[in-house]
Design a protein around this motif. Structure first.
Motif, PDB file in Angstrom:
ATOM      1  N   UNK A 158     -53.714 -91.328 -20.025  1.00 26.75           N
ATOM      2  CA  UNK A 158     -54.838 -91.772 -20.864  1.00 26.75           C
ATOM      3  C   UNK A 158     -54.602 -91.391 -22.319  1.00 26.75           C
ATOM      4  N   UNK A 159     -54.035 -90.213 -22.551  1.00 23.00           N
ATOM      5  CA  UNK A 159     -53.731 -89.761 -23.917  1.00 23.00           C
ATOM      6  C   UNK A 159     -52.748 -90.707 -24.593  1.00 23.00           C
ATOM      7  N   UNK A 219     -51.950 -84.702 -10.125  1.00 26.26           N
ATOM      8  CA  UNK A 219     -52.277 -86.113 -10.378  1.00 26.26           C
ATOM      9  C   UNK A 219     -53.362 -86.259 -11.452  1.00 26.26           C
ATOM     10  N   UNK A 220     -54.473 -85.510 -11.384  1.00 25.50           N
ATOM     11  CA  UNK A 220     -55.468 -85.656 -12.454  1.00 25.50           C
ATOM     12  C   UNK A 220     -54.907 -85.307 -13.844  1.00 25.50           C
ATOM     13  N   UNK A 264     -68.003 -85.024 -19.342  1.00 23.16           N
ATOM     14  CA  UNK A 264     -67.388 -85.260 -20.648  1.00 23.16           C
ATOM     15  C   UNK A 264     -66.744 -86.645 -20.692  1.00 23.16           C
ATOM     16  N   UNK A 265     -65.955 -86.967 -19.667  1.00 18.96           N
ATOM     17  CA  UNK A 265     -65.235 -88.243 -19.661  1.00 18.96           C
ATOM     18  C   UNK A 265     -66.161 -89.437 -19.447  1.00 18.96           C
ATOM     19  N   UNK A 266     -67.237 -89.262 -18.717  1.00 17.00           N
ATOM     20  CA  UNK A 266     -68.223 -90.343 -18.594  1.00 17.00           C
ATOM     21  C   UNK A 266     -68.871 -90.633 -19.939  1.00 17.00           C
ATOM     22  N   UNK A 267     -69.146 -89.578 -20.700  1.00 14.37           N
ATOM     23  CA  UNK A 267     -69.674 -89.762 -22.052  1.00 14.37           C
ATOM     24  C   UNK A 267     -68.657 -90.503 -22.910  1.00 14.37           C
ATOM     25  N   UNK A 322     -61.140 -90.594 -13.423  1.00 20.44           N
ATOM     26  CA  UNK A 322     -62.430 -90.202 -12.843  1.00 20.44           C
ATOM     27  C   UNK A 322     -62.546 -90.549 -11.368  1.00 20.44           C
ATOM     28  N   UNK A 323     -61.688 -91.432 -10.869  1.00 20.29           N
ATOM     29  CA  UNK A 323     -61.686 -91.754  -9.440  1.00 20.29           C
ATOM     30  C   UNK A 323     -61.048 -90.636  -8.613  1.00 20.29           C
TER      31      UNK A 323
END
Length: 188
Positions: free
Chosen positions: A128-129, A120-121, A65-68, A50-51
């Motif tokens: 993360x997966x 990169x994202x 979505x990812x913040x949730x 997220x950064x």
């Protein structure tokens, strides 16, 4: 919450134990603490993702979505920290399934395995997966000896699927190239 977290150095863990949310103490090497550590690492890895600047047109929706998900992971950590407590429900699992289906609908079908890379994202989504899969294994291990909610296990399983799909989505949106395919020896 008051000033509950104002004192960080407590020395209470110096003997190799740590406190759970119900007041009990367990070894820092217990399966429950391993699981909490895996969840914390997963949440941190998503924070690194997220950064990044996420490519549009999907970046802002993926960010939401990812913040949730980060909040859900904190809730799941609370569930693991307090034996017998449940925070993650079928609705949480269903939400992840819906997001995975939504993002996957715009992707071409896979005919080969893909490499975890690209932009990169996307690479961070794949990282993360893999951390999510480790957290899932950890929670399954914990469940061999202690009660673990079926929804907690399902949540991590669905989250790893979602992160895979988001990695593909971010690659496609980021540079337009899409997935980096595994160079299968049969095709070389």
């Amino acid at each position: 919450m008051g000033n509950r977290l104002s004192k960080i150095v407590t020395r209470t863990g110096d003997s190799g134990t740590t406190g759970l949310g119900d007041g009990s103490r367990v070894g820092k090497d217990s399966p429950r603490i391993d699981t909490l550590g895996e969840l914390d690492e997963l949440n941190s890895a998503i924070g690194v993702l997220l950064a990044e600047t996420l490519p549009e047109p999907c970046g802002s929706k993926i960010r939401e979505c990812l913040l949730t998900v980060q909040n859900h992971l904190f809730d799941l950590g609370g569930e693991i920290c307090i034996p017998g407590h449940n925070s993650i429900s079928e609705e949480h699992v269903t939400l992840l399934e819906g997001w995975a289906e939504q993002y996957n609908a715009d992707l071409p079908p896979l005919k080969e395995f893909i490499l975890p890379g690209g932009t990169r994202p996307a690479a961070l989504a794949h990282l993360s997966r893999t951390i999510c899969r480790r957290a899932e294994r950890s929670i399954v291990h914990l469940g061999h000896n202690e009660a673990v909610s079926v929804h907690a296990r399902q949540y991590l399983n669905r989250l790893s699927d979602l992160l895979f799909v988001l990695g593909r989505t971010l690659n496609r949106a980021g540079d337009g190239q899409g997935d980096i395919l595994w160079n299968n020896p049969r095709n070389r």
